[in-house]
Design an enzyme around this catalytic site. Structure first.
Site, PDB file in Angstrom:
ATOM      1  N   LYS A 110      17.323  -4.040  53.321  1.00 17.58           N
ATOM      2  CA  LYS A 110      15.901  -3.586  54.127  1.00 17.58           C
ATOM      3  C   LYS A 110      16.286  -2.920  55.365  1.00 17.58           C
ATOM      4  O   LYS A 110      16.773  -3.924  56.160  1.00 17.58           O
ATOM      5  CB  LYS A 110      15.100  -4.668  53.601  1.00 17.58           C
ATOM      6  CG  LYS A 110      13.517  -3.961  53.457  1.00 17.58           C
ATOM      7  CD  LYS A 110      12.969  -5.177  52.971  1.00 17.58           C
ATOM      8  CE  LYS A 110      11.405  -4.992  53.025  1.00 17.58           C
ATOM      9  NZ  LYS A 110      10.532  -6.025  52.503  1.00 17.58           N
ATOM     10  N   VAL A 111      15.454  -1.907  55.876  1.00 14.81           N
ATOM     11  CA  VAL A 111      15.680  -1.622  57.213  1.00 14.81           C
ATOM     12  C   VAL A 111      14.656  -0.931  57.764  1.00 14.81           C
ATOM     13  O   VAL A 111      13.754  -0.147  57.076  1.00 14.81           O
ATOM     14  CB  VAL A 111      17.071  -0.314  57.190  1.00 14.81           C
ATOM     15  CG1 VAL A 111      17.170   0.480  58.614  1.00 14.81           C
ATOM     16  CG2 VAL A 111      18.298  -0.882  57.045  1.00 14.81           C
TER      17      VAL A 111
END
Ligand code: G3P
Length: 231
Positions: free
Chosen positions: A84-85
């Site tokens: 997740k970014v």
């Protein structure tokens, strides 16, 4: 629509998985921090509980080099981990590199259609619009979801839409009606999906009537086996 639980709590995850309808888990730094356990081990344990489900684990770096370093590390933890970014300029830059390396990325903290368009172009595996947090500031999260669904459909983007920050069952239903690929929800919202007072009242009535006529109905069902007290 796939159901993901938005939690890092192992009891909630085990409980949710027992129903056979949970397809994955999303976590974020806040949720992981609550559990007070080593991040890597915790994520691997979650992956082992949900078996084939995808599990999102988030980077905490905010510069492209740091995001790349952390994302490549997280991606080695388990085959089902999705990195997740955050959807910031450095995050989108990192996404373009990671997607070319075959690392699956969930772009998070998406609050606008232009952000969703950018991450689809850069090869996001998931896009996570936060519906509830938009509602919190008197902006309609479902309007954003509609815009994203329309844009992605118009260009056949393969990025899957993961409706996040769902706060109540109506969010889940609306996201499903719009064709969101995934809805991620806290355990409390998942539990609420089961509830209907007419179901409870109806069952109570059926069982009362059955008991009243009990002696006339015969012994159809075997009695439940006695529990072994040593186990
Ligand atoms: O994990 C991301 C998102 O679902 C957070 O939800 O309720 O903290 O806005 P919430």
């Amino acid at each position: 629509m796939k159901f993901f639980l938005d939690t890092a709590n192992l009891d909630e995850i085990r409980q949710g998985v027992s129903f056979g309808v949970i397809d994955g888990i999303t976590t974020n730094p806040t949720l992981v921090a609550k559990e007070k356990r080593p991040f890597r081990e915790h994520v691997i344990e979650i992956c082992n509980i949900v078996k084939n489900g995808e599990v999102s684990a988030e980077v905490v770096a905010t510069d492209t080099a740091g995001i790349l370093r952390q994302a490549r590390e997280i991606a080695t933890w388990h085959p089902n981990v999705i990195v997740k970014v955050p959807t910031i300029p450095d995050g989108v830059r990192a996404l373009s590199v990671l997607s070319k390396e075959g690392i699956r990325v969930n772009m998070t903290l998406v609050f606008s259609a232009p952000q969703a368009l950018l991450v689809a172009k850069a090869g996001a595996y998931f896009v996570s619009p936060f519906l509830g947090r938009l509602d919190d500031i008197a902006s309609d999260g479902l309007v954003l979801l509609r815009e994203i669904m329309d844009i992605y459909k118009a260009y056949n983007y393969p990025t899957q839409v993961l409706a996040a920050s769902l706060r109540h069952p109506l969010h889940v239903v609306s996201a499903a009606r719009m064709g969101a690929h995934i809805g991620t929800m806290p355990y409390k919202v998942f539990e609420q999906l089961f509830k209907h007072p007419l179901t409870d009242r109806g069952l109570e009535g059926f069982l009362k009537d059955w008991e009243k006529a009990r002696e006339t109905l015969g012994d159809v069902f075997e009695p439940a086996p006695a529990r072994n007290p040593t186990r």
